[in-house]
Scaffold this motif. Structure first.
Motif, PDB file in Angstrom:
ATOM      1  N   GLN A 153       5.177  10.879   2.931  1.00  0.00           N
ATOM      2  CA  GLN A 153       5.809  10.713   1.621  1.00  0.00           C
ATOM      3  C   GLN A 153       5.286  11.710   0.602  1.00  0.00           C
ATOM      4  N   ALA A 154       4.076  12.190   0.794  1.00  0.00           N
ATOM      5  CA  ALA A 154       3.453  13.088  -0.176  1.00  0.00           C
ATOM      6  C   ALA A 154       4.125  14.452  -0.203  1.00  0.00           C
ATOM      7  N   SER A 155       5.026  14.687   0.699  1.00  0.00           N
ATOM      8  CA  SER A 155       5.830  15.906   0.822  1.00  0.00           C
ATOM      9  C   SER A 155       5.248  17.140   0.146  1.00  0.00           C
ATOM     10  N   GLY A 156       4.545  17.905   0.951  1.00  0.00           N
ATOM     11  CA  GLY A 156       4.001  19.162   0.469  1.00  0.00           C
ATOM     12  C   GLY A 156       2.619  19.063  -0.149  1.00  0.00           C
ATOM     13  N   LYS A 157       2.146  17.858  -0.380  1.00  0.00           N
ATOM     14  CA  LYS A 157       0.801  17.677  -0.927  1.00  0.00           C
ATOM     15  C   LYS A 157      -0.168  17.449   0.229  1.00  0.00           C
ATOM     16  N   ALA A 158      -1.394  17.878   0.031  1.00  0.00           N
ATOM     17  CA  ALA A 158      -2.426  17.666   1.046  1.00  0.00           C
ATOM     18  C   ALA A 158      -3.056  16.298   0.815  1.00  0.00           C
ATOM     19  N   LEU A 159      -2.935  15.405   1.793  1.00  0.00           N
ATOM     20  CA  LEU A 159      -3.577  14.095   1.722  1.00  0.00           C
ATOM     21  C   LEU A 159      -4.785  14.118   2.646  1.00  0.00           C
ATOM     22  N   GLU A 160      -5.968  13.989   2.044  1.00  0.00           N
ATOM     23  CA  GLU A 160      -7.230  13.990   2.781  1.00  0.00           C
ATOM     24  C   GLU A 160      -7.861  12.614   2.656  1.00  0.00           C
ATOM     25  N   LEU A 161      -8.671  12.242   3.613  1.00  0.00           N
ATOM     26  CA  LEU A 161      -9.327  10.943   3.626  1.00  0.00           C
ATOM     27  C   LEU A 161     -10.819  11.099   3.386  1.00  0.00           C
ATOM     28  N   ALA A 162     -11.403  10.084   2.774  1.00  0.00           N
ATOM     29  CA  ALA A 162     -12.840  10.141   2.490  1.00  0.00           C
ATOM     30  C   ALA A 162     -13.464   8.758   2.609  1.00  0.00           C
ATOM     31  N   GLY A 163     -14.727   8.744   2.999  1.00  0.00           N
ATOM     32  CA  GLY A 163     -15.531   7.528   2.987  1.00  0.00           C
ATOM     33  C   GLY A 163     -15.150   6.492   4.021  1.00  0.00           C
ATOM     34  N   PHE A 212       0.831  -1.199   0.000  1.00  0.00           N
ATOM     35  CA  PHE A 212       0.000   0.000   0.000  1.00  0.00           C
ATOM     36  C   PHE A 212       0.868   1.253   0.000  1.00  0.00           C
ATOM     37  N   LYS A 213       1.827   1.309   0.908  1.00  0.00           N
ATOM     38  CA  LYS A 213       2.699   2.476   1.037  1.00  0.00           C
ATOM     39  C   LYS A 213       3.482   2.722  -0.257  1.00  0.00           C
ATOM     40  N   ASP A 214       4.001   1.661  -0.865  1.00  0.00           N
ATOM     41  CA  ASP A 214       4.756   1.793  -2.119  1.00  0.00           C
ATOM     42  C   ASP A 214       3.874   2.310  -3.253  1.00  0.00           C
ATOM     43  N   LYS A 215       2.673   1.760  -3.360  1.00  0.00           N
ATOM     44  CA  LYS A 215       1.765   2.204  -4.422  1.00  0.00           C
ATOM     45  C   LYS A 215       1.316   3.645  -4.207  1.00  0.00           C
ATOM     46  N   MET A 216       1.077   4.004  -2.960  1.00  0.00           N
ATOM     47  CA  MET A 216       0.683   5.390  -2.664  1.00  0.00           C
ATOM     48  C   MET A 216       1.804   6.354  -3.031  1.00  0.00           C
ATOM     49  N   ARG A 217       3.043   5.994  -2.731  1.00  0.00           N
ATOM     50  CA  ARG A 217       4.177   6.852  -3.087  1.00  0.00           C
ATOM     51  C   ARG A 217       4.203   7.079  -4.599  1.00  0.00           C
ATOM     52  N   ASP A 218       4.045   5.996  -5.357  1.00  0.00           N
ATOM     53  CA  ASP A 218       4.056   6.109  -6.823  1.00  0.00           C
ATOM     54  C   ASP A 218       2.904   6.966  -7.331  1.00  0.00           C
ATOM     55  N   LEU A 219       1.712   6.797  -6.758  1.00  0.00           N
ATOM     56  CA  LEU A 219       0.540   7.526  -7.233  1.00  0.00           C
ATOM     57  C   LEU A 219       0.547   9.000  -6.835  1.00  0.00           C
ATOM     58  N   CYS A 220       1.208   9.326  -5.753  1.00  0.00           N
ATOM     59  CA  CYS A 220       1.248  10.722  -5.291  1.00  0.00           C
ATOM     60  C   CYS A 220       2.391  11.508  -5.924  1.00  0.00           C
ATOM     61  N   GLU A 221       3.375  10.800  -6.428  1.00  0.00           N
ATOM     62  CA  GLU A 221       4.612  11.426  -6.878  1.00  0.00           C
ATOM     63  C   GLU A 221       4.417  12.523  -7.917  1.00  0.00           C
ATOM     64  N   ARG A 230      -3.284  18.240  -4.264  1.00  0.00           N
ATOM     65  CA  ARG A 230      -4.321  17.776  -3.338  1.00  0.00           C
ATOM     66  C   ARG A 230      -4.674  16.346  -3.706  1.00  0.00           C
ATOM     67  N   VAL A 231      -4.595  15.455  -2.717  1.00  0.00           N
ATOM     68  CA  VAL A 231      -4.879  14.036  -2.928  1.00  0.00           C
ATOM     69  C   VAL A 231      -5.960  13.615  -1.951  1.00  0.00           C
ATOM     70  N   ILE A 232      -6.997  12.968  -2.468  1.00  0.00           N
ATOM     71  CA  ILE A 232      -8.071  12.421  -1.636  1.00  0.00           C
ATOM     72  C   ILE A 232      -7.948  10.899  -1.687  1.00  0.00           C
ATOM     73  N   LEU A 233      -7.802  10.301  -0.528  1.00  0.00           N
ATOM     74  CA  LEU A 233      -7.724   8.846  -0.431  1.00  0.00           C
ATOM     75  C   LEU A 233      -9.108   8.326  -0.059  1.00  0.00           C
ATOM     76  N   ASP A 234      -9.751   7.676  -1.014  1.00  0.00           N
ATOM     77  CA  ASP A 234     -11.101   7.146  -0.838  1.00  0.00           C
ATOM     78  C   ASP A 234     -11.007   5.753  -0.217  1.00  0.00           C
ATOM     79  N   LEU A 235     -11.394   5.657   1.035  1.00  0.00           N
ATOM     80  CA  LEU A 235     -11.334   4.396   1.783  1.00  0.00           C
ATOM     81  C   LEU A 235     -12.715   3.766   1.950  1.00  0.00           C
ATOM     82  N   SER A 236     -13.660   4.135   1.119  1.00  0.00           N
ATOM     83  CA  SER A 236     -15.042   3.686   1.297  1.00  0.00           C
ATOM     84  C   SER A 236     -15.221   2.175   1.177  1.00  0.00           C
ATOM     85  N   GLN A 237     -14.308   1.480   0.508  1.00  0.00           N
ATOM     86  CA  GLN A 237     -14.410   0.020   0.384  1.00  0.00           C
ATOM     87  C   GLN A 237     -13.661  -0.714   1.491  1.00  0.00           C
ATOM     88  N   VAL A 238     -12.926   0.033   2.297  1.00  0.00           N
ATOM     89  CA  VAL A 238     -12.127  -0.560   3.375  1.00  0.00           C
ATOM     90  C   VAL A 238     -13.004  -0.693   4.622  1.00  0.00           C
TER      91      VAL A 238
END
Length: 114
Positions: free
Chosen positions: A68-78, A29-38, A43-51
């Motif tokens: 890891q998102a360094s300087g980006k806003a990571l927000e959570l949803a769902g 998860f952490k590795d994939k998130m790093r790649d997707l945020c890079e 602004r990044v919204i992490l949709d956890l509605s299926q979790v």
């Protein structure tokens, strides 16, 4: 661990297509998130509605993703009630902006889920 994303003007929404984020998938998860945020928007919204379940390793992976998102806003949803409870018990609900849903986050509402 399946994650996908969708970009709109200045937001990347990353959706977790798993029912659990736990020790078995935390590193992936952490590795994939790093790649997707890079290379995405600031602004990044992490949709956890299926979790439906997250353990301490999964929570740590979400926190690491924020760092890891360094300087980006990571927000959570769902967040499901069970997942939201973990964020509240660890007081991580005061660290993250938590939206009721990804749609609400994209609509600009910052109302934290209760």
């Amino acid at each position: 661990m399946q994650l996908d994303y969708h970009d709109t003007a200045n937001v990347r929404t990353i959706t977790v297509h798993e029912d659990r984020v736990d020790a078995a998938v935390a590193i992936t998860f952490k590795d994939k998130m790093r790649d997707l945020c890079e290379d995405g928007p600031d602004r990044v919204i992490l949709d956890l509605s299926q979790v439906m379940f997250i353990d301490s390793s999964g929570l740590g992976a979400v926190v690491a993703s924020m760092k890891q998102a360094s300087g980006k806003a990571l927000e959570l949803a769902g967040l499901s009630p069970t997942v939201l409870k973990v964020f509240r018990l660890t007081r991580m609900d005061s660290v993250f902006v938590i939206h009721e849903s990804a749609a609400a986050a994209l609509g600009g509402g910052l109302a934290n889920a209760s």
